[in-house]
Design an enzyme around this catalytic site. Structure first.
Site, PDB file in Angstrom:
ATOM      1  N   ALA A   1     -27.031  20.280  45.992  1.00 14.42           N
ATOM      2  CA  ALA A   1     -26.668  19.592  47.241  1.00 14.42           C
ATOM      3  C   ALA A   1     -27.745  19.825  48.306  1.00 14.42           C
ATOM      4  CB  ALA A   1     -25.301  20.082  47.728  1.00 14.42           C
TER       5      ALA A   1
ATOM      6  N   SER B   1     -20.327  27.402  44.245  1.00 10.39           N
ATOM      7  CA  SER B   1     -20.758  26.980  42.911  1.00 10.39           C
ATOM      8  C   SER B   1     -22.254  26.722  42.833  1.00 10.39           C
ATOM      9  CB  SER B   1     -20.039  25.697  42.480  1.00 10.39           C
ATOM     10  OG  SER B   1     -20.725  24.570  42.969  1.00 10.39           O
ATOM     11  N   VAL B   2     -22.686  26.547  41.588  1.00  7.26           N
ATOM     12  CA  VAL B   2     -24.078  26.206  41.282  1.00  7.26           C
ATOM     13  C   VAL B   2     -24.517  24.913  41.979  1.00  7.26           C
ATOM     14  CG1 VAL B   2     -23.486  24.859  39.203  1.00  7.26           C
ATOM     15  CG2 VAL B   2     -25.686  26.058  39.302  1.00  7.26           C
ATOM     16  N   LYS B   3     -23.530  24.049  42.289  1.00  5.15           N
ATOM     17  CA  LYS B   3     -23.892  22.748  42.860  1.00  5.15           C
ATOM     18  C   LYS B   3     -24.385  22.845  44.295  1.00  5.15           C
ATOM     19  CE  LYS B   3     -23.900  19.774  40.665  1.00  5.15           C
ATOM     20  NZ  LYS B   3     -24.506  19.196  39.432  1.00  5.15           N
ATOM     21  N   ASP B   4     -24.197  23.990  44.932  1.00  6.24           N
ATOM     22  CA  ASP B   4     -24.792  24.170  46.264  1.00  6.24           C
ATOM     23  C   ASP B   4     -26.307  23.964  46.192  1.00  6.24           C
ATOM     24  OD1 ASP B   4     -22.278  24.881  47.067  1.00  6.24           O
ATOM     25  OD2 ASP B   4     -22.784  26.930  47.664  1.00  6.24           O
TER      26      ASP B   4
END
Ligand code: PLP
Length: 463
Positions: free
Chosen positions: A55, A49-52
């Site tokens: 993070a 996901s985009v949240k990588d």
């Protein structure tokens, strides 16, 4: 670090493979005469996901500032993609990760976090924000009490929007050769739309925030919605409605509000007509992008961010039988439930669980009384929970007279009434009701797009 070869890049670490995601031109679902719509496929990131991006960026910033040191522990309250991204970074960089998740989180998601070696702490998802058991409160406490603990705090950490300003936005600009005219993205923390939007709006791009219909961001009432991980719920007992510090609401030029039905139907078209399996927030973003495309006309170029893949949502968005019972889809053949129900008056009377018995009695007014009043309550303050139908219980009108006037109806609510989807096949629905032992005089709620719209009796559901 990456070594470029003619077969593709070779990375020293999986973390270097985050970002630089492909843009894909939509081919079949764009309206005639509309602007082309290209989608940024963030589900191709290694953690999915985009949240990588956020993070990796938050951890790097914490390492540089000294807030996170060798042997330290990464802590965050999240059941979603940020947890997966942080678990991946923790594994690759040798940190311990403790992730606090609401108790309704699916076993698959918990298993995914644990697969990366993260420790998972569950806490009730049904509590207002100021409650010490609330996901974010508990994560903050664990971080403070753990030696070497560091709270990632995606809602307040400037590294979250910054990474989108330095990577997502420039990638879109370069990939479109500077021809992008509109950016469409949903907002959870608001990191993506703030950061990518900042970079692109400085280059004359219009920024459109896509928002679930009832989300507070776009001016909705804060009640639950089906699309996960975007928008902003408001729990009725939350005292102060705080929005994420990282979301700069001045960045989007405007908001497109999209209801759950349109988001889910768009998401399913993306899978079947474009071969793109994405999550609910991708369906939301493309639904908004198709509107923007129609408005912009052929000279525009719309880019929509697809935050993740649909693989982890198969039982939610791609289970046709379930979606029919929730009123999102029609059965392929009639007669349908709505053929039997016929026209109905809009404005089904429902009671928030926090209303008093006296308020509910007064709200019933004059005229024919229903058998029961559905009790509704946002189930969680966490934006990652399937929250439809919005009915959590019911009170029988005949029993209201025997209750103390200032009692809250939520305390007296029985189990939620039986529901049928308005597009469900009538035979299919009746078989289900029979299996559940619903009697002919029993009340049944009819759902459209996950929301109760009217109340009938089992005996009304006839061919
Ligand atoms: C599936 C999905 N879509 C959208 C978002 C929203 O992204 P942002 O937090 O950058 O606003 C998230 C964030 O977790 C997400 O997991």
């Amino acid at each position: 670090m990456a070594t470029q070869t003619s077969g593709g890049p070779v990375y020293d670490s999986v973390l270097d493979a985050v970002g630089a995601t492909p843009l894909v031109r939509l081919g079949r679902i764009v309206p005639d005469g509309g602007a082309p719509v290209w989608v940024k496929t963030e589900g191709t990131n290694p953690g999915g996901s985009v949240k990588d991006r956020a993070a990796v960026a938050m951890v790097r910033a914490a390492e540089e500032s000294g807030a996170l040191r060798h042997g330290g522990t990464i802590v965050e309250g999240t059941s979603g993609n940020t947890g997966v991204g942080l678990a991946m970074v923790a594994a690759a960089r040798g940190y311990r990760a403790v992730l606090v998740v609401p108790d309704r989180t699916t076993p698959e998601k918990i298993a995914l976090l644990r697969a990366y070696g993260a420790e998972v702490v569950t806490t009730p998802g049904l509590v207002p924000k100021q409650d010490p058991r609330h996901v974010q409160q508990l994560a903050a406490r664990i971080a403070a009490e753990t030696p070497g603990g560091w709270l990632a705090d995606q809602y307040g950490n400037p590294a979250n929007p910054d990474v989108h300003e330095h990577t997502t936005g420039p990638e879109i600009w370069t990939q479109t050769g500077g021809r992008v005219t509109h950016l469409v993205a949903g907002a959870g923390t608001g990191g993506t739309v703030t950061g990518a939007g900042r970079y692109l709006s400085a280059r004359g791009v219009q920024v459109v925030a896509a928002d679930p219909w009832t989300s507070r961001y776009g001016g909705g009432d804060g009640s639950p919605y089906a699309v996960e991980a975007v928008g902003h719920y408001l729990h009725p007992l939350t005292e102060t409605d705080t929005w994420p510090a990282v979301y700069d609401t001045a960045v989007p030029n405007r908001t497109e509000r999209v209801d759950d039905g349109e988001s889910l139907r768009t998401l399913r078209r993306l899978a079947r007509e474009e071969g793109l399996l994405v999550g609910g927030s991708g369906g939301l973003a493309v639904a908004a992008a198709l509107r923007v495309s129609a408005q912009a006309g052929p000279d525009g170029l719309v880019v929509a961010v697809l935050p993740d893949s649909g693989r982890i949502y198969l039982s939610r968005y791609f289970d046709d039988a379930r979606l029919r019972t929730l009123g999102f889809l029609d059965a392929p053949q009639g007669p349908l439930v709505r053929d039997a129900v016929g026209p109905y008056e809009p404005g089904l009377r429902v009671a928030p669980a926090t209303a008093t018995v006296a308020e509910v009695r007064a709200g019933l007014g004059d005229g024919p009384l229903p058998d029961l009043v559905p009790v509704v309550q946002p189930r969680t303050t966490d934006a990652t929970t399937w929250a439809v139908p919005d009915v959590v219980g019911c009170v029988r009108v005949a029993e209201l007279a025997g209750l103390a006037a200032d009692d809250r109806v939520g305390a007296h609510a029985g189990p939620p009434p039986v529901t049928v989807g308005h597009g469900e096949g009538l035979d299919e629905a009746l078989t289900r009701l029979d299996a559940d032992g619903v009697g002919s005089g029993d009340p049944v709620l009819v759902l459209v797009d996950g929301r109760a719209v009217t109340q009938v009796h089992r005996s009304d559901l006839r061919r």
